[in-house]
Structures are given as C-alpha cells and as structure tokens.
Design a protein around this motif. Structure first.
Motif, short mmCIF file in Angstrom:
data_model
loop_
_atom_site.label_atom_id
_atom_site.label_comp_id
_atom_site.label_asym_id
_atom_site.label_seq_id
_atom_site.Cartn_x
_atom_site.Cartn_y
_atom_site.Cartn_z
N PRO A 84 42.68 8.79 28.75
CA PRO A 84 43.64 9.34 29.55
C PRO A 84 44.12 9.26 29.44
CG PRO A 84 41.31 11.11 29.75
CD PRO A 84 41.05 9.93 29.21
N ASP A 85 43.86 7.30 30.40
CA ASP A 85 44.66 6.84 30.46
C ASP A 85 45.14 5.59 29.94
OD1 ASP A 85 42.35 5.32 30.63
OD2 ASP A 85 42.74 3.83 32.30
N SER A 86 44.36 5.90 28.33
CA SER A 86 45.03 4.98 27.73
C SER A 86 46.42 5.79 26.55
CB SER A 86 44.15 4.05 26.99
OG SER A 86 43.24 5.16 26.03
N LEU A 87 46.52 7.02 26.93
CA LEU A 87 47.08 7.93 26.36
C LEU A 87 48.58 8.21 27.31
CD1 LEU A 87 45.82 10.79 24.23
CD2 LEU A 87 48.39 11.06 24.95
N GLU A 88 50.07 8.48 26.74
CA GLU A 88 51.76 8.10 26.47
C GLU A 88 51.92 9.54 26.34
OE1 GLU A 88 53.65 3.93 26.81
OE2 GLU A 88 52.94 3.97 29.52
N LEU A 89 52.69 9.80 27.08
CA LEU A 89 53.44 11.48 26.86
C LEU A 89 54.69 10.92 26.92
CD1 LEU A 89 51.08 14.40 28.42
CD2 LEU A 89 51.17 13.62 25.83
N THR A 90 55.65 11.17 25.90
CA THR A 90 57.37 10.27 26.22
C THR A 90 57.94 11.65 26.28
OG1 THR A 90 56.06 8.53 25.27
CG2 THR A 90 58.64 9.03 25.41
N LEU A 91 58.56 11.82 27.02
CA LEU A 91 59.40 13.41 26.68
C LEU A 91 61.10 12.88 26.42
CD1 LEU A 91 60.04 15.66 27.38
CD2 LEU A 91 61.09 15.45 29.49
N THR A 92 61.37 12.54 25.36
CA THR A 92 62.55 12.52 24.71
C THR A 92 63.72 13.52 24.73
OG1 THR A 92 62.02 10.61 23.22
CG2 THR A 92 63.69 10.63 22.82
N ASN A 93 65.36 13.08 25.59
CA ASN A 93 66.22 13.87 25.75
C ASN A 93 67.17 13.14 24.44
OD1 ASN A 93 68.26 14.69 26.31
ND2 ASN A 93 68.35 14.41 28.57
N GLU A 94 67.57 13.66 23.20
CA GLU A 94 68.04 12.87 22.48
C GLU A 94 69.55 14.30 22.11
OE1 GLU A 94 68.56 10.46 20.69
OE2 GLU A 94 66.21 10.19 20.65
N SER A 95 69.52 14.67 23.61
CA SER A 95 70.51 16.23 24.08
C SER A 95 71.83 14.61 23.97
CB SER A 95 70.76 17.35 24.16
OG SER A 95 70.55 16.80 25.86
N GLY A 96 72.87 15.13 24.50
CA GLY A 96 74.17 15.66 25.43
C GLY A 96 74.27 15.56 26.46
N THR A 97 73.44 16.38 26.92
CA THR A 97 73.14 17.08 28.27
C THR A 97 72.36 16.29 29.18
OG1 THR A 97 73.80 18.77 27.58
CG2 THR A 97 73.03 19.09 29.43
N ASP A 98 72.33 15.83 30.89
CA ASP A 98 70.75 15.74 31.39
C ASP A 98 70.20 16.57 31.78
OD1 ASP A 98 72.66 12.91 31.70
OD2 ASP A 98 72.98 13.59 33.40
N LEU A 99 68.81 16.40 31.62
CA LEU A 99 68.17 17.23 32.10
C LEU A 99 67.46 17.28 32.99
CD1 LEU A 99 66.35 17.24 27.97
CD2 LEU A 99 68.17 18.89 29.02
N SER A 100 67.62 18.33 34.04
CA SER A 100 66.20 18.56 35.28
C SER A 100 65.57 19.61 35.25
CB SER A 100 67.86 18.02 36.43
OG SER A 100 68.78 17.31 36.52
N PHE A 101 64.71 18.98 35.25
CA PHE A 101 63.46 19.59 36.11
C PHE A 101 62.10 19.75 36.88
CE2 PHE A 101 62.93 16.75 32.30
CZ PHE A 101 61.58 16.51 32.98
N ASN A 102 61.45 20.18 36.85
CA ASN A 102 59.92 19.64 37.82
C ASN A 102 59.44 18.73 37.32
OD1 ASN A 102 58.09 19.86 39.64
ND2 ASN A 102 57.54 21.92 39.91
N PRO A 103 59.03 17.74 37.01
CA PRO A 103 58.30 16.54 36.65
C PRO A 103 56.65 17.11 36.93
CG PRO A 103 58.71 15.85 38.82
CD PRO A 103 59.76 16.84 38.14
N TYR A 104 56.35 18.49 37.57
CA TYR A 104 54.83 18.44 38.20
C TYR A 104 54.20 19.56 37.25
CZ TYR A 104 56.23 14.56 40.93
OH TYR A 104 56.29 14.03 42.54
N SER A 105 54.70 20.12 36.63
CA SER A 105 54.94 21.37 36.47
C SER A 105 54.12 21.52 34.81
CB SER A 105 55.95 22.40 36.18
OG SER A 105 57.14 22.23 35.56
N TRP A 106 53.61 20.83 35.07
CA TRP A 106 52.26 20.85 33.28
C TRP A 106 51.40 22.10 32.87
CZ3 TRP A 106 53.46 17.26 29.75
CH2 TRP A 106 54.53 16.12 29.88
#
Length: 183
Positions: A84-106
């Motif tokens: 699990p420590d060798s696998l990354e999850l990348t969230l990409t925001n290709e929109s024109g809007t900044d996205l604000s959210f809770n980063p602990y809500s997985w």
C-alpha cells in the motif's frame, strides 16, 4: 489360526479408508472461481465495472474515465503494486474551478468474488484541502487507509478508494473512485 474380523474392526477400517480417500481428493488442484484467489493484474482491473461508492453522487471511475475530457478524476499509480505504501492515488482537477473538500473523507472497498465490501471506518478527520484548477494532489494508499481505520491491513486483492469532491460543473458532488490491486 487367524481371528475373523469383528464388526468394530471392519467399520473402523472402512471409516479410516473413506477419510483417507476423501482427504486425497482434496489434493486435486481445481481452478478457483474467486478472483481474489489469483493475483490481480492491471488487465483484470481494467475490465471491472465501476464499483459501488456508497452514495448517490455521480461517479468517475479510474478504469473507465476519459482523462482527455473529464474535469476531475482519481487515478492509481501504478494500477497494481506490492504494498500500500508503494501505490499513489492522484486526484487531478482539469476544470477551471478550484475544488475545496475534506481530504480525510475517504472510503475503501475490497472485491470479494463478485461483490465489494466496505472496509470499516473507525476514524474520520475534518479538514479542508483546495486543489487549484489545473493542479493535482497525491496520497499513498497506506495513508488513505490510515485515515479511516489505522488497524486495517490490506492483503493481496482488488480494492477501490473513493473521495467526494465538489462537481466543478454544478452544485452537487462527484465521487472520484480509483480501482487498484495489491499482489
């Protein structure tokens, strides 16, 4: 002169023989129908349908997303890893809007047979992360699992991890979901 077999001796011998024979038949190797019993591969994951996310939001799945046209998506790198420590999850925001959210809500799910079961959430955190338009944010799978349940250890198999972010094209939310495997 040999003594004739008693009924008890015959039944005991027959029972032992049956037990031995039935034990021997279990040594025959048959292919498993459980997809988590065999090592998971990137090709196998690419063929999965979109797993459940546990809510009514629109869902963007890593193995089906068109990254050229999607405004926001979550991808695993690599798709299959040893730990699990060798696998990354990348969230990409290709929109024109900044996205604000809770980063602990997985939420994290494991594939078992033909169904998915959610890993129990024992903790949650509050916070706010803003991913700027055109930017991305990364987490390791180990970090994500630690956010929801520090005592959980992921074994080999297929998993999905999901996080909810604001929909840059509307007033609702999108569940970004990454499907990955561990050897």
């Amino acid at each position: 002169m040999t003594r004739p077999w008693s009924r008890r001796a015959v039944l005991c011998s027959a029972g032992t023989g049956i037990a031995l024979l039935s034990g021997c038949t279990s040594f025959a190797s048959e292919p498993s129908t459980d997809p988590t019993a065999t090592p998971v591969s990137a090709e196998k994951i690419a063929n999965f349908g979109c797993p459940p996310s546990g809510n009514g939001n629109a869902t963007v799945c890593s193995q089906t997303v068109e990254t050229d046209t999607a405004s926001v998506y979550l991808l695993p790198t690599p798709t299959v890893a040893d730990a699990p420590d060798s696998l990354e999850l990348t969230l990409t925001n290709e929109s024109g809007t900044d996205l604000s959210f809770n980063p602990y809500s997985w939420s994290v799910w494991k594939k078992s047979g033909s169904s998915w079961s959610q890993i129990e959430q024992k903790s949650s955190g509050g916070g706010k992360l803003t991913v700027a338009a055109g930017d991305s944010e990364k987490w390791t799978v180990e970090t994500v699992v630690g956010y929801i349940n520090e005592s959980t250890t992921l074994d080999s198999g297929a998993y999905s991890a999901a996080i909810n972010v604001p929909n840059p094209d509307g007033d609702d939310w999108i569940t970004c979901l990454a499907v990955f495997g561990l050897r």
